[in-house]
Write an enzyme that holds these catalytic residues in place. Structure first.
Site, short mmCIF file in Angstrom:
data_model
loop_
_atom_site.label_atom_id
_atom_site.label_comp_id
_atom_site.label_asym_id
_atom_site.label_seq_id
_atom_site.Cartn_x
_atom_site.Cartn_y
_atom_site.Cartn_z
N ASP A 15 0.85 -1.19 0.00
CA ASP A 15 0.00 0.00 0.00
C ASP A 15 0.89 1.24 0.00
OD1 ASP A 15 -2.08 1.74 0.21
OD2 ASP A 15 -2.87 0.96 2.10
N ASP A 109 -3.27 2.37 -5.89
CA ASP A 109 -2.02 2.38 -5.10
C ASP A 109 -1.88 1.17 -4.19
OD1 ASP A 109 -4.01 3.02 -3.28
OD2 ASP A 109 -2.69 4.29 -2.09
N GLU A 110 -2.60 0.10 -4.45
CA GLU A 110 -2.65 -0.99 -3.48
C GLU A 110 -2.81 -2.33 -4.18
OE1 GLU A 110 -5.58 -1.90 0.29
OE2 GLU A 110 -5.83 -0.07 -0.84
#
Length: 394
Positions: A15, A109-110
């Site tokens: 993350d 983003d993860e």
DNA sequence: TCTGGGGTCCTCGTGCCT
DNA sequence: TCTGAGGCACGAGGACCC
């Protein structure tokens, strides 16, 4: 040094830390060490994310931007640059690709990365190092035997951390966490659990099975399993999209149906364009109307044949809007396409019937849109709305 | 005090069909 | 012919996530 996680499944959760704000700070070093807030402090926006320097002032994601401005008037407010974040995200996922072929993208983003049979801690450390050196941002990583524990592990070591939670450690790790950390327990369920005096995952775990069924209904088993650290969900690299939608909150509430139709046309056109770009059609068209008091209604209609043209989707959405006949000022309008099927899913009949004339028109419009990067040909109502907007803004 | 946008999943009510 | 049960699709709304 902990033993490599080779005995069991090994999942890494990565993350990025304050992703949008970190990208802005990286692109503009003057912003480093300053409270950067992604969002526009005027109007009706919320904070997308903010740097850790801004969090000191109490600013949080999803907070109304005007509230963030009151808390942190010296904050540097930046309008989101989604294209830029997408570029950095693509580069980050390219790095993940070097380490495992099985990657589940959760958001921009993860991701979950399946590292079963490998030393997860070593891989997570290598990914963190590569992202930092090559992209200039930091990511946090959780390593565990299952997805949701890996995610909680990465959450617990943010920012710029790496944490492994082994199968043996999982129960004591989970027991001390607040119930709200379990995926699926949001504000409503949390307050329900608060009133029952259950604040930690450990307390939740000790409740009898009949209690779980009473409180969570069909989801009881999932929550009970999670509280016990049981999760066999595989890392799933690809999922079929189930819906495509676009919605817009107006700067000022709108009470004219004609004006709403103009906005509806733009939304319908954008949704239709995205469907065609993904080579999909939809069987169900829906609209969403949020009123000035935040109450929300949805209306939808399922068609006998799937569609993807601007005109057909707008036609359905307009009929739903007319049937809903909103009588209160509207703050948000949305269009959704669901019941998605591939463009070519229709079985080829013996005699090909003529395709909808709108399909051909849509293809021509798409060529122009791809060429000029924005819609060039607009539906009638669309044009009307745009003209009004241009007059508004002078 | 003010609550974005783009999604997924679940629940519940209703109507239709067998 | 009537009636009830069960399955299913659809529609609406809510909760949640990032």
């Amino acid at each position: 040094m902990v033993a490599p996680e080779t005995d069991y499944r090994c999942i890494i959760h990565i993350d990025a830390d304050a992703f949008f704000a970190s990208v802005e700070q990286r692109d503009n070093p003057d912003l480093k060490g300053k409270p950067v807030i992604i969002g526009f402090p005027h109007g009706r926006g919320v904070v997308s994310t903010c740097s850790y320097e801004a969090r000191v002032y109490g600013v949080r994601s999803a907070m109304p931007a005007v509230q963030a401005y009151r808390l942190c008037p010296n904050g540097i407010f930046i309008k989101p640059r989604m294209e830029r974040y997408k570029q950095v995200s693509d580069a980050m996922f390219d790095i993940f690709d070097r380490y495992s072929p099985v990657i589940e993208k959760l958001s921009i983003d993860e991701a979950f990365i399946d590292a079963s049979g490998e030393d997860g801690v070593q891989i997570a450390a290598a990914i963190r190092r590569d992202v930092k050196h090559e992209l200039g941002i930091t990511v946090s990583a959780g390593v565990s035997y299952c997805k949701f524990v890996a995610k909680l592990a990465s959450d617990s070591c943010k920012p710029d951390g790496l944490r492994r939670v082994s199968r043996e450690e999982a129960q004591s790790f989970l027991d001390n966490l607040p119930v709200s950390r379990l995926p699926g327990i949001g504000p409503k369920t949390k307050s329900k659990l608060d009133t029952l005096g259950i604040s930690t995952i450990g307390a939740l775990r000790q409740m009898p099975e009949t209690w779980f069924v009473r409180v969570f209904g069909k989801s009881a088993k999932r929550f009970q399993d999670m509280a016990r650290g049981i999760d066999n969900e595989p890392v799933t690299p690809w999922r079929e999209p189930k819906s495509v939608s676009e919605e817009n909150t107006f700067e000022k509430d709108i009470d004219s149906t004609e004006a709403l139709k103009g906005h509806l046309a733009i939304l319908a056109q954008n949704v239709a364009f995205r469907l065609r770009k993904a080579r999909l059609k939809c069987r169900t068209v829906g609209i969403k109307i949020r009123f000035h008091n935040f109450s929300t209604i949805t209306r939808e209609h399922t068609l006998s044949e799937p569609v993807s043209s601007d005109a057909e989707i707008f036609h359905e959405a307009k009929a739903l809007l007319e049937a809903a006949a909103p009588e209160k000022p509207v703050r948000l309008l949305g269009v959704t396409a669901k019941g998605l099927v591939p463009e070519t899913s229709r079985q080829a009949p013996l005699f090909e019937p003529p395709e909808s004339p709108w399909d051909d028109i849509s293809r021509s419009m798409d060529r122009l849109r791809n060429k000029y990067g924005k819609p060039v040909v607009l539906l009638g109502s669309c044009l009307r709305s745009r003209t009004e907007k241009e007059q508004d803004t002078g």
